[in-house]
Write a protein that holds these residues in place. Structure first.
Motif, short mmCIF file in Angstrom:
data_model
loop_
_atom_site.label_atom_id
_atom_site.label_comp_id
_atom_site.label_asym_id
_atom_site.label_seq_id
_atom_site.Cartn_x
_atom_site.Cartn_y
_atom_site.Cartn_z
N TRP A 593 0.82 -1.21 0.00
CA TRP A 593 0.00 0.00 0.00
C TRP A 593 0.86 1.26 0.00
CZ3 TRP A 593 -4.13 -1.34 4.32
CH2 TRP A 593 -4.85 -2.46 3.90
N GLN A 602 -9.08 2.50 -2.05
CA GLN A 602 -10.53 2.24 -1.94
C GLN A 602 -10.89 1.48 -0.66
OE1 GLN A 602 -13.11 3.13 -4.25
NE2 GLN A 602 -11.49 4.49 -4.99
N PHE A 603 -10.43 1.97 0.49
CA PHE A 603 -10.69 1.30 1.76
C PHE A 603 -12.19 1.23 2.07
CE2 PHE A 603 -6.28 2.70 3.37
CZ PHE A 603 -5.71 1.56 2.82
N ASN A 605 -14.79 1.19 0.03
CA ASN A 605 -15.51 0.24 -0.82
C ASN A 605 -15.11 -1.21 -0.52
OD1 ASN A 605 -16.74 2.40 -2.07
ND2 ASN A 605 -15.27 2.48 -3.77
N ARG A 606 -13.83 -1.43 -0.22
CA ARG A 606 -13.34 -2.80 -0.01
C ARG A 606 -13.68 -3.35 1.38
NH1 ARG A 606 -7.15 -2.20 -1.16
NH2 ARG A 606 -7.14 -4.40 -0.51
N PHE A 607 -13.59 -2.49 2.41
CA PHE A 607 -13.74 -2.98 3.78
C PHE A 607 -14.87 -2.30 4.55
CE2 PHE A 607 -9.16 -2.92 2.65
CZ PHE A 607 -8.96 -4.28 2.54
N GLN A 644 -15.44 -5.29 10.11
CA GLN A 644 -14.78 -4.45 9.10
C GLN A 644 -13.32 -4.19 9.46
OE1 GLN A 644 -17.45 -1.16 9.39
NE2 GLN A 644 -18.86 -1.92 7.82
N PHE A 648 -9.92 -5.40 7.51
CA PHE A 648 -8.92 -4.41 7.13
C PHE A 648 -7.54 -4.80 7.67
CE2 PHE A 648 -6.61 -0.45 8.12
CZ PHE A 648 -6.51 0.08 6.84
N ALA A 651 -6.06 -7.78 5.75
CA ALA A 651 -5.54 -7.37 4.45
C ALA A 651 -4.23 -6.59 4.59
CB ALA A 651 -6.58 -6.52 3.72
N ASP A 655 -1.06 -7.96 2.56
CA ASP A 655 -0.67 -7.22 1.36
C ASP A 655 0.74 -6.66 1.52
OD1 ASP A 655 -3.12 -7.83 0.39
OD2 ASP A 655 -3.94 -5.80 0.46
#
Length: 746
Positions: A593, A602-603, A605-607, A644, A648, A651, A655
């Motif tokens: 990141w 896009q935190f 929308n993703r989480f 959520q 997060f 990930a 990642d």
């Protein structure tokens, strides 16, 4: 140690690969190196391993204290107290009933109940850490209950010792045990908040990482020794020192420095637990072990959940808390050792409890994961009205209470004030009579020595006694009650009288201990001393300075957080009513990141989480927009619910950039390139040559026979005979040099 760490390293790597909690790997490693495993090398000297394991427990609880201060418990109010008392009583009764079912002796049943009542702080803490759950709200509730359990375990051990000695623990013994614990807790905390931050502040310029970790661990071990000397466990003392250091400005730095030490000794502790697993015991007592394991799993799953619900938590939160506590650990071993040392329990009970502890430790991560599916299963079968009511219990209990009355505020403040200063005065008197009095008697005649000791003792406790008498007499609550009604004045005067009597009692005790005066004379001396203390302006200023220093030290870490921009926003407490909260996340150095904007990542929308702040060094970026960039080492404050935030966090950990498998080929080398006749670079400028873009190399200069290389002008064409120096990886240099050997087209 070599065998333990090598096997533990190999097994934990395997567990890490299969995404299993590392604590399970440590226990398996312990079983593999134990004398009970005939096919592998074994550690025979268990005594040394037990010593390392005790140190491991101490450092684990020290780290726990650093991460979870007393102020966090106090902010939670009565909820953890209610849950703790309910769980301990319920699980003790469960253990006693299980023991009776197998026909064990009365003492075996009582001690088994005590063991089952104690969940393992270290195991749960490690499991939460490995599973990335420490930042979730339910984990904080569990840890607060576990800390209270550890404190009450000391009271339980005192009571079990009394029962084993043939006496029934009466109210006096219970009250004495509680008062002893409370006395030392308040004394350590108050003295620690005075001395430890002052010491760290005075030596701040001398502290680097090396000295800081030595000082921190030295203070940890010192408190462990003091704790053991007064009858508590070393681990309990280490936790107290950790909670004291948690209030200092240096706390964050100490946490990072202590982490490797905690991991090393914590690993040895869990390996030592695995070494106690005896397959023969597992077979001989298979049925009792299975029944006790089921009693713990079902008992904590049902009774533990009930305890948390009675404390005001929703059904979902209560189930996650109760299922997390379904194991026994280090305090169960301590209680079992106590029973063996007193010769009141059977020899079989200790290995049975160890086996149960190992099995429940294995099952702990799975019980934590099983809580949510179990809740979903129950919710589908509950009437909708019941489900809605059970899930809104927590919200109902978190509503703000009405303002306390002036009387309640005043009496509470007076009670705390009298308690703290009475403990400090008692501690000073005990130290003076125990250490100073024998010393001064060796130098002076008996009566002179008693007089000197008495005067010095009274002088030392004078600020405390003055605070007992005068503190809060000019407070807003006192003045308001005094002016509101004449009926309030007599009770207010009585509160002053009671405090004067308490202060005189300390003077009376000192005089009575050191002299043979009559009671009337001692009371007169006490009254005169108190009057002088009240009228003394010097003592007034001295007590005010001491109190201000204490408050400053207590809040120094909060003050630093405000100055540095790390203080949580005030609206966080309101988010709890809506099942969302704020958590902090550190961006790893190898995160993919890094260098990307929030719009790219896009935190939301993703989480489903919202980034409220980015902390970068001393800089704080509040409400960052989509163009804000994330860098390795940043700290992100994110808002969301438990699911959520957990997604997060997972990930964020996963990642990360993979390690370069050809890292050895990334070495940069400096080479000389001579442009001979026919070189394709002749006549081209540096920009046109493609040395950087095509071959991934860099020209650092031209050798023109001078002492230093000449920087090349990008617009200067290369000429035959030029000697240029080029930097690049070996493969890139080879590709560049190969072009020089190719014949040019005529």
């Amino acid at each position: 140690m070599a065998l333990i760490l090598v096997v533990a390293g190999a097994v934990t790597l395997l567990f890490k690969k299969f995404k299993q909690p590392l604590v399970l790997g440590y226990i398996v490693a312990g079983f593999l190196v134990s004398p009970h495993m005939p096919y592998t090398m074994s550690v025979v000297d268990k005594a040394d391993i037990q010593t390392w394991a005790d140190i491991g427990v101490m450092f684990l609880l020290f780290s726990l204290g650093l991460d979870f201060s007393f102020k966090k418990i106090l902010k939670m109010g009565m909820a953890p107290v209610i849950a703790t008392l309910t769980i301990i009583f319920s699980m003790m009764m469960t253990g006693i009933l299980v023991g009776h079912a197998f026909g064990w002796s009365k003492m075996d049943c009582i001690f088994l109940g005590g063991m089952l009542a104690m969940s393992s702080t270290t195991i749960i803490y490690k499991a939460f850490d490995d599973m990335g759950l420490r930042q979730q709200r339910f984990a904080g509730l569990v840890m607060s209950v576990l800390i209270l359990e550890d404190v009450l375990a000391i009271v339980m051990m005192v009571m079990l010792s009394a029962i084993a000695g043939g006496s029934n623990p009466d109210g006096g013994q219970m009250l004495g045990s509680v008062l002893k614990i409370g006395f030392f807790l308040v004394l350590w905390f108050v003295v620690g908040i005075f001395l430890v931050p002052w010491f760290l502040r005075a030596t701040r310029k001398l502290m680097n990482d090396e000295t800081m970790i030595i000082v921190a661990l030295g203070l940890c071990c010192l408190m462990a020794v003091v704790s053991t000397a007064v009858g508590f466990s070393s681990a309990f003392g280490a936790f107290v020192m950790g909670s004291i250091l948690a209030e200092t400005i240096e706390a964050d730095k100490i946490i990072k420095l202590v982490e490797p030490v905690k991991n090393l000794f914590g690993a040895v502790f869990f390996v030592s637990v695995g070494m106690l697993v005896d397959p023969k015991i597992l077979t001989d007592y298979a049925l009792p072990i299975v029944v006790i394991v089921l009693a713990i799993l079902l008992g904590q799953g049902i009774l533990g959940t009930t305890g948390f619900m009675l404390s005001g938590q929703s059904l979902k939160t209560a189930m996650r808390c109760g299922f997390s506590m379904a194991q026994i650990g280090e305090f169960a071993f301590i209680i079992a050792s106590l029973g063996l040392s007193l010769h009141v329990i059977g020899e079989f009970l200790y290995p049975v409890v160890v086996a149960v502890s190992v099995i429940t430790t294995f099952l702990t991560p799975y019980m934590i994961r099983f809580a949510e599916p179990c809740y979903n299963h129950i919710e589908k079968r509950l009437p909708r009205k019941w489900s809605r009511w059970l899930n809104h219990l927590g919200t109902a209990h978190q509503t703000s209470a009405e303002e306390d009355s002036d009387w309640k505020k005043l009496l509470k403040a007076l009670g705390i004030n009298v308690l703290i200063y009475s403990i400090l005065s008692s501690a000073v008197i005990a130290v003076m009579f125990t250490f100073f009095l024998p010393f001064i008697r060796s130098l002076l005649p008996h009566w002179w020595a008693n007089g000197v000791c008495g005067v010095l003792t009274v002088a030392l406790i004078a600020p405390f006694l003055r605070s007992i008498v005068m503190k809060k007499n000019n407070s807003a609550e006192f003045k308001s009650l005094w002016t509101q009604s004449h009926l309030n004045r007599l009770p207010l005067a009585f509160t002053i009288l009671v405090r004067v009597v308490i202060a005189i009692a300390f003077i009376f005790y000192i005089c009575n201990y050191l002299t043979r005066f009559t009671h009337a004379l001692m009371i007169s001396i006490g009254v005169a001393a108190i009057v002088l203390m009240v009228l003394s302006r010097g003592l007034k200023h001295r007590s005010i300075r001491l109190e201000r220093l204490f408050v400053q030290n207590l809040h120094s870490r909060d003050i630093q957080a405000q100055v540095m921009g790390r203080k949580r926003p005030l609206f966080e407490s309101r988010l709890l009513d809506r099942d969302i909260h704020i958590s902090d996340f550190d961006i790893p150095e190898d995160s993919t990141w890094g260098g990307k904007t929030l719009q790219e990542l896009q935190f939301r929308n993703r989480f489903g989480i919202h980034v409220s702040s980015i902390l970068r060094g001393n800089q704080r970026i509040n409400i960052p927009n989509g163009a804000a960039m994330i860098f390795p080492g940043d700290k992100i404050q994110a808002i969301g619910n438990d699911e959520q935030l957990q997604a997060f966090g997972n990930a964020l950990r996963h990642d990360t950039a993979d390690a370069d498998p050809e890292i050895e080929q990334r070495e940069m080398k400096l080479s000389q390139l001579v442009l001979r006749e026919g070189s394709p670079l002749i006549g081209l400028t540096l920009r046109e040559s493609g040395i950087r873009n095509k071959f991934n190399c860099m020209v650092v200069g031209v050798d023109e026979g001078q002492e230093n290389l000449t920087l090349i002008d990008p617009s200067r064409p290369f000429m035959q005979g030029d000697i240029i120096w080029v930097v690049g990886e070996q493969a890139s240099l080879d590709a560049l040099f190969n072009t020089q050997n190719k014949p040019t087209k005529s």
